[in-house]
Scaffold this active site. Sequence first.
Site, PDB file in Angstrom:
ATOM      1  CD  GLU A 149      -2.576   1.553   0.063  1.00 27.13           C
ATOM      2  OE1 GLU A 149      -2.561   2.737  -0.344  1.00 27.13           O
ATOM      3  OE2 GLU A 149      -3.176   0.627  -0.531  1.00 27.13           O
ATOM      4  CB  CYS A 247     -13.848   1.032  -8.852  1.00 27.75           C
ATOM      5  SG  CYS A 247     -12.895   2.373  -8.105  1.00 27.75           S
TER       6      CYS A 247
END
Length: 479
Positions: A149, A247
Amino acid sequence: MAQHAVYFPDAFLTQMREAMPSTLSFDEFISACQRPLRRSIRINTLKISVADFLALIAPYGWSLTPIPWCHEGFWIERDDEEALPLGSTAEHLSGLFYIQEASSMLPVAALFADDNHPQRVMDMAAAPGSKTTQIAARMGNRGAILANEFSASRVKVLHANISRCGIANTALTHFDGRVFGAALPEMFDAILLDAPCSGEGVVRKDPDALKNWSPESNLDIAATQRELLDSAFHALRPGGTLVYSTCTLNRQENEAVCLWLKETYADAVEFLPLGDLFPDADRALTPEGFLHVFPQIYDCEGFFVARLRKMSSLPAMPAPGYKVGAFPFTPLKGREALHVTQAANAVGLLWDENLHLWQRDKEVWLFPAEIESLIGKVRFSRLGIKLAESHNKGYRWQHEATIALACPTHAHAFELSAQEAEEWYRGRDIYPQTPPAADDVLVTFQHQPLGLAKRIGARIKNSYPRELVRDGKLFTGNS
């Protein structure tokens, strides 16, 4: 279902009209975007089977509708959501399920399609952890996952979700994903790149998601996505599987990024069609074999998923410029390792050969064996799980190890009532009517481990980590 006002830039609507296949209705697209998103969960099969979970929650009156592409996934409707948020239920607190949008379960389904069983996986943009935890469940907590991350503030959330779900086979890193192709060339059997994107598919959850949208920003984001995909492809071993997902809905960040990789590396890239991933997948299938999910197709968030195979090795990228530094852990072997293992087993903590013991000063850790070949090549934020801290009288077993490793049928297991379990989550000591006989107690509820504790007389001393303690209304309805 009530509609909500979504902000649509005119240029976005023009772009969607061009991107949407003729088989889909643009009016239905607008209508779907204005409907609130259906809530969905994924059962954590590391802790409970789907059948046992459904039996457990049957008395609650929850309405669960299966998600076609994820056996463990369900859309959920509850009458008591205002009275008790889903995240405050006992089953969520103990890691039996993860609140996850249905579309976001697609990339992991694609990664493990066609009976794929990777042993070393990278999740290149992992926070908050929905896909990392889904990958871990599909791997049965075996092998190893490198969960990366880039955002420092989100690494803590990532670790919290991994810990709650009882996952032991992960290593966390905090890097720009563009370093991995050079730092860890051809080291992974499978890679998921759920790329940062313009988020055009999330307007059902966030009506203002497109407030800062522009065609120019799409192009800037796509340039970053190409660099991340290039890095991921270099880190993938020949024969390995890579899933690229977003997305968002525009072609520049989706099909065009994948086609760029194919144009760059030609025969080294094979697109693996996803038309058979689940029944009706062909409704979202592109000519290239990708899934371009507009929200009206399956009544979910907009999403894009592509799966590809690396057919041959590539020339190495330039070596990374950073220094890893000395690794502060040493393997724990022989008599010392046996002593730790026996002491852990005595309180109900069990593991197999997939995890190896390592030590740093007084700390004892368990690392996934599959990740050990990466030591010295990259700097880890956190590796494996912290098992214990040694002291003069033995070991202080750690909460995350208990959640991941404890056997709930162990002789020292002590099942709490619902009221007692709620007190535990509030950080309070427990005063059971019939105290346990043992001094070291494995506290459970619904036959799931909540933590290890000490019995002091008639009292069970609470050991729940302070940072996890909950306030407000929990699952018994008491504040």
